[in-house]
Enzyme design. Sequence first.
Site, PDB file in Angstrom:
ATOM      1  N   VAL A  61     -12.055  17.038   3.771  1.00  0.00           N
ATOM      2  CA  VAL A  61     -10.830  16.966   2.964  1.00  0.00           C
ATOM      3  C   VAL A  61     -11.101  17.069   1.471  1.00  0.00           C
ATOM      4  CG1 VAL A  61      -9.559  15.652   4.713  1.00  0.00           C
ATOM      5  CG2 VAL A  61     -10.826  14.428   2.908  1.00  0.00           C
ATOM      6  N   SER A 139      -2.598   1.384   1.650  1.00  0.00           N
ATOM      7  CA  SER A 139      -3.214   0.138   2.111  1.00  0.00           C
ATOM      8  C   SER A 139      -2.591  -1.041   1.386  1.00  0.00           C
ATOM      9  CB  SER A 139      -4.715   0.156   1.843  1.00  0.00           C
ATOM     10  OG  SER A 139      -5.294  -1.107   2.111  1.00  0.00           O
ATOM     11  N   TYR A 165     -11.553   1.306  -3.513  1.00  0.00           N
ATOM     12  CA  TYR A 165     -10.655   1.580  -2.389  1.00  0.00           C
ATOM     13  C   TYR A 165      -9.207   1.260  -2.773  1.00  0.00           C
ATOM     14  CZ  TYR A 165      -8.702   1.355   2.353  1.00  0.00           C
ATOM     15  OH  TYR A 165      -7.943   1.554   3.473  1.00  0.00           O
ATOM     16  N   SER A 168      -7.796   3.825  -5.163  1.00  0.00           N
ATOM     17  CA  SER A 168      -7.532   5.098  -4.481  1.00  0.00           C
ATOM     18  C   SER A 168      -6.243   5.026  -3.682  1.00  0.00           C
ATOM     19  CB  SER A 168      -8.710   5.482  -3.581  1.00  0.00           C
ATOM     20  OG  SER A 168      -8.797   4.657  -2.426  1.00  0.00           O
ATOM     21  N   LYS A 169      -6.005   3.895  -3.024  1.00  0.00           N
ATOM     22  CA  LYS A 169      -4.804   3.767  -2.200  1.00  0.00           C
ATOM     23  C   LYS A 169      -3.556   3.549  -3.040  1.00  0.00           C
ATOM     24  CE  LYS A 169      -6.742   4.449   1.774  1.00  0.00           C
ATOM     25  NZ  LYS A 169      -6.420   5.668   2.544  1.00  0.00           N
TER      26      LYS A 169
END
Length: 254
Positions: A61, A139, A165, A168-169
Amino acid sequence: MYAAQFLSGRVALVTGGAGGIGSAVSEALASYGCQVVAADLPTRLGAMDTGGGIEHVALDVTDARDVQQCIEGVVKRHGRLDILVNVAGIVSAGSAQALAEAEWDRVIDINLKGTFLCCQAVIPVMKQQQHGRIINFGSVLGKNGGNPRPWIDPKEQERAGNVAYGVSKAGVHIMTSYLARELAASGVTVNAVAPGPIASAMTTSFPQVLRDLIPVGRMGRAAEVASAVLFLASPESAFITGEVLDVNGGLWSD
């Protein structure tokens, strides 16, 4: 709800299809009549269940050319692409102080850039069809500032800190809002599912002390996340776009 005829004949692409949640989403969509293409890295394809009539393809991706070729291949083989589910992602643990720049880049590249590239590639297809469902994966960690409580136990931050993380979410959440507005007049809805802690290979080291904070008293199941995706993929959600649907057992609500 989710009558088989609603999704029968639709074509769905699920990225991260070799993972626990990706597999559950692929199987759920296939069980309601979708032609499902489950995509993942070549090194992970061997872990994918070959049953259920689900087509498996290799996909990175983070590679724009690979993403474009994958989308074009799906449309060439099946004539259309109705549903894109962006599950592909990685986790990263540790404190912000100790986070390496390369790790930050890796997480953002896969989770945020990868999701955008897949969304971008399906836009012309779905606009031409005047129909489509894009379902991104956010998330709870993109909303709540992280689960660790270092003011109580500094070790929690090292074991379960997720700043890269979470960022990014959070980016996926706001991107979902922007794309929903851009594509609404084209018959395309764009929503996200934001899971809390889900029992999977990615969460085996999730500390028990943090599991105990989940109000319903347990980790979530991949099938429960897949049910949320089914709803957002169905015609029953046609008036819902730009939404981030929490599936977190009460860990966070907004």
